[in-house]
Design a protein around this motif. Structure first.
Motif, PDB file in Angstrom:
ATOM      1  N   VAL A 122      75.931 -41.632 -19.057  1.00  0.00           N
ATOM      2  CA  VAL A 122      74.830 -41.312 -18.134  1.00  0.00           C
ATOM      3  C   VAL A 122      74.824 -39.826 -17.820  1.00  0.00           C
ATOM      4  O   VAL A 122      73.777 -39.185 -17.809  1.00  0.00           O
ATOM      5  N   ASP A 123      76.001 -39.252 -17.594  1.00  0.00           N
ATOM      6  CA  ASP A 123      76.095 -37.828 -17.284  1.00  0.00           C
ATOM      7  C   ASP A 123      75.624 -36.961 -18.452  1.00  0.00           C
ATOM      8  O   ASP A 123      74.931 -35.967 -18.257  1.00  0.00           O
ATOM      9  N   PHE A 124      75.982 -37.345 -19.674  1.00  0.00           N
ATOM     10  CA  PHE A 124      75.574 -36.563 -20.840  1.00  0.00           C
ATOM     11  C   PHE A 124      74.057 -36.587 -21.034  1.00  0.00           C
ATOM     12  O   PHE A 124      73.451 -35.571 -21.361  1.00  0.00           O
ATOM     13  N   PHE A 125      73.447 -37.742 -20.823  1.00  0.00           N
ATOM     14  CA  PHE A 125      72.015 -37.873 -21.056  1.00  0.00           C
ATOM     15  C   PHE A 125      71.160 -37.508 -19.840  1.00  0.00           C
ATOM     16  O   PHE A 125      69.939 -37.488 -19.950  1.00  0.00           O
ATOM     17  N   GLU A 126      71.774 -37.221 -18.693  1.00  0.00           N
ATOM     18  CA  GLU A 126      71.010 -36.776 -17.522  1.00  0.00           C
ATOM     19  C   GLU A 126      70.403 -35.416 -17.802  1.00  0.00           C
ATOM     20  O   GLU A 126      70.994 -34.580 -18.484  1.00  0.00           O
ATOM     21  N   GLN A 127      69.248 -35.193 -17.227  1.00  0.00           N
ATOM     22  CA  GLN A 127      68.546 -33.935 -17.424  1.00  0.00           C
ATOM     23  C   GLN A 127      69.217 -32.823 -16.626  1.00  0.00           C
ATOM     24  O   GLN A 127      69.599 -33.008 -15.471  1.00  0.00           O
ATOM     25  N   ARG A 128      69.379 -31.674 -17.268  1.00  0.00           N
ATOM     26  CA  ARG A 128      69.953 -30.479 -16.639  1.00  0.00           C
ATOM     27  C   ARG A 128      68.829 -29.493 -16.353  1.00  0.00           C
ATOM     28  O   ARG A 128      67.737 -29.608 -16.923  1.00  0.00           O
ATOM     29  N   PRO A 129      69.074 -28.495 -15.508  1.00  0.00           N
ATOM     30  CA  PRO A 129      68.016 -27.519 -15.212  1.00  0.00           C
ATOM     31  C   PRO A 129      67.500 -26.768 -16.440  1.00  0.00           C
ATOM     32  O   PRO A 129      66.359 -26.317 -16.460  1.00  0.00           O
ATOM     33  N   THR A 130      68.311 -26.654 -17.482  1.00  0.00           N
ATOM     34  CA  THR A 130      67.890 -25.936 -18.685  1.00  0.00           C
ATOM     35  C   THR A 130      67.080 -26.801 -19.646  1.00  0.00           C
ATOM     36  O   THR A 130      66.562 -26.296 -20.633  1.00  0.00           O
ATOM     37  N   ASP A 131      66.973 -28.081 -19.369  1.00  0.00           N
ATOM     38  CA  ASP A 131      66.256 -28.989 -20.264  1.00  0.00           C
ATOM     39  C   ASP A 131      64.752 -28.888 -20.045  1.00  0.00           C
ATOM     40  O   ASP A 131      64.290 -28.573 -18.952  1.00  0.00           O
ATOM     41  N   PRO A 132      63.983 -29.184 -21.102  1.00  0.00           N
ATOM     42  CA  PRO A 132      62.522 -29.092 -20.969  1.00  0.00           C
ATOM     43  C   PRO A 132      61.946 -30.213 -20.116  1.00  0.00           C
ATOM     44  O   PRO A 132      62.494 -31.311 -20.062  1.00  0.00           O
ATOM     45  N   CYS A 133      60.858 -29.890 -19.440  1.00  0.00           N
ATOM     46  CA  CYS A 133      60.112 -30.895 -18.683  1.00  0.00           C
ATOM     47  C   CYS A 133      58.890 -31.275 -19.507  1.00  0.00           C
ATOM     48  O   CYS A 133      58.199 -30.393 -20.025  1.00  0.00           O
ATOM     49  N   PRO A 134      58.608 -32.557 -19.657  1.00  0.00           N
ATOM     50  CA  PRO A 134      57.418 -32.934 -20.415  1.00  0.00           C
ATOM     51  C   PRO A 134      56.160 -32.450 -19.710  1.00  0.00           C
ATOM     52  O   PRO A 134      56.094 -32.407 -18.486  1.00  0.00           O
ATOM     53  N   TYR A 135      55.166 -32.083 -20.497  1.00  0.00           N
ATOM     54  CA  TYR A 135      53.912 -31.577 -19.949  1.00  0.00           C
ATOM     55  C   TYR A 135      53.167 -32.702 -19.238  1.00  0.00           C
ATOM     56  O   TYR A 135      53.069 -33.807 -19.748  1.00  0.00           O
ATOM     57  N   LYS A 136      52.670 -32.394 -18.060  1.00  0.00           N
ATOM     58  CA  LYS A 136      51.857 -33.351 -17.318  1.00  0.00           C
ATOM     59  C   LYS A 136      50.519 -32.697 -17.024  1.00  0.00           C
ATOM     60  O   LYS A 136      50.454 -31.524 -16.670  1.00  0.00           O
ATOM     61  N   GLU A 137      49.474 -33.462 -17.172  1.00  0.00           N
ATOM     62  CA  GLU A 137      48.139 -32.977 -16.845  1.00  0.00           C
ATOM     63  C   GLU A 137      48.079 -32.638 -15.359  1.00  0.00           C
ATOM     64  O   GLU A 137      48.553 -33.416 -14.533  1.00  0.00           O
ATOM     65  N   PRO A 138      47.513 -31.481 -15.022  1.00  0.00           N
ATOM     66  CA  PRO A 138      47.372 -31.184 -13.596  1.00  0.00           C
ATOM     67  C   PRO A 138      46.433 -32.186 -12.939  1.00  0.00           C
ATOM     68  O   PRO A 138      45.429 -32.588 -13.523  1.00  0.00           O
ATOM     69  N   CYS A 139      46.763 -32.597 -11.758  1.00  0.00           N
ATOM     70  CA  CYS A 139      45.986 -33.599 -11.048  1.00  0.00           C
ATOM     71  C   CYS A 139      45.194 -32.907  -9.936  1.00  0.00           C
ATOM     72  O   CYS A 139      45.776 -32.487  -8.928  1.00  0.00           O
ATOM     73  N   TYR A 140      43.912 -32.744 -10.165  1.00  0.00           N
ATOM     74  CA  TYR A 140      43.053 -32.115  -9.168  1.00  0.00           C
ATOM     75  C   TYR A 140      42.123 -33.159  -8.574  1.00  0.00           C
ATOM     76  O   TYR A 140      41.578 -33.994  -9.286  1.00  0.00           O
ATOM     77  N   ASP A 141      41.930 -33.071  -7.296  1.00  0.00           N
ATOM     78  CA  ASP A 141      40.978 -33.934  -6.617  1.00  0.00           C
ATOM     79  C   ASP A 141      39.688 -33.126  -6.491  1.00  0.00           C
ATOM     80  O   ASP A 141      39.565 -32.269  -5.615  1.00  0.00           O
ATOM     81  N   ILE A 142      38.766 -33.366  -7.400  1.00  0.00           N
ATOM     82  CA  ILE A 142      37.536 -32.571  -7.451  1.00  0.00           C
ATOM     83  C   ILE A 142      36.493 -33.188  -6.532  1.00  0.00           C
ATOM     84  O   ILE A 142      36.172 -34.365  -6.630  1.00  0.00           O
ATOM     85  N   ASP A 143      35.985 -32.356  -5.676  1.00  0.00           N
ATOM     86  CA  ASP A 143      34.941 -32.773  -4.750  1.00  0.00           C
ATOM     87  C   ASP A 143      33.601 -32.437  -5.396  1.00  0.00           C
ATOM     88  O   ASP A 143      33.310 -31.272  -5.697  1.00  0.00           O
TER      89      ASP A 143
END
Length: 160
Positions: A128-149
């Motif tokens: 679990v420790d080896f496969f846990e995400q570290r600060p240097t690991d990439p974050c998957p891209y997420k679409e920005p969530c905007y509440d459009i009026d």
């Protein structure tokens, strides 16, 4: 109340559901060119993370795991199978793209075989420790969530 506690994920019941080495990238360091391998990790709590580890990280992980689990794997009555081997460093071989491709396939098989040894391996703290995400690991891209009026854009003139 007690049933809610047992249903939630904690360190005690978190495990790696599946992991696969999906690629590699070049990393320039002081010692020259190094390759980092990208691992896609699916967790028991339905998260998916991406981690980057070097081959040296995998070798350290292998040694830690081997020293911890060698007694369980050696006893045939426990139902544990052998820990899959890593080939190790290649002496007098250049660290190039061809070697990285070979290692990518080797690591892909190693990770898959490791998680199939025994169900308890996936929840072992070393794993679990080896496969846990570290600060240097990439974050998957997420679409920005905007509440459009809609009213906000109704007053803007559109030039045709």
């Amino acid at each position: 109340m007690a049933s809610n506690i047992l249903d939630c994920t904690s360190c005690g019941n978190l495990f790696v559901a599946f992991a696969a080495v999906t690629g590699f990238a070049e990393l320039k360091s002081r010692r020259g060119l190094e390759y980092v391998f990208v691992v896609e990790v699916f967790w028991s709590d339905k998260r998916t993370t991406y981690i980057k580890r070097t081959y040296k990280d995998f070798l350290r992980f292998y040694r830690l795991l081997f020293n911890k689990l060698k007694t369980k794997a050696a006893d045939p009555d426990t139902g544990w199978r052998r820990i899959p081997r890593l080939e190790g460093r290649k002496w007098f071989r250049r660290n190039n793209r061809g070697l990285a491709e070979i290692r990518e396939l080797e690591l892909h098989h190693f990770v898959g075989d490791l998680l199939r040894i025994h169900p308890q391996v996936a929840s072992d703290p070393v794993v679990v420790d080896f496969f846990e995400q570290r600060p240097t690991d990439p974050c998957p891209y997420k679409e920005p969530c905007y509440d459009i009026d809609e009213d906000l854009f109704s007053n803007i003139p559109i030039n045709s």
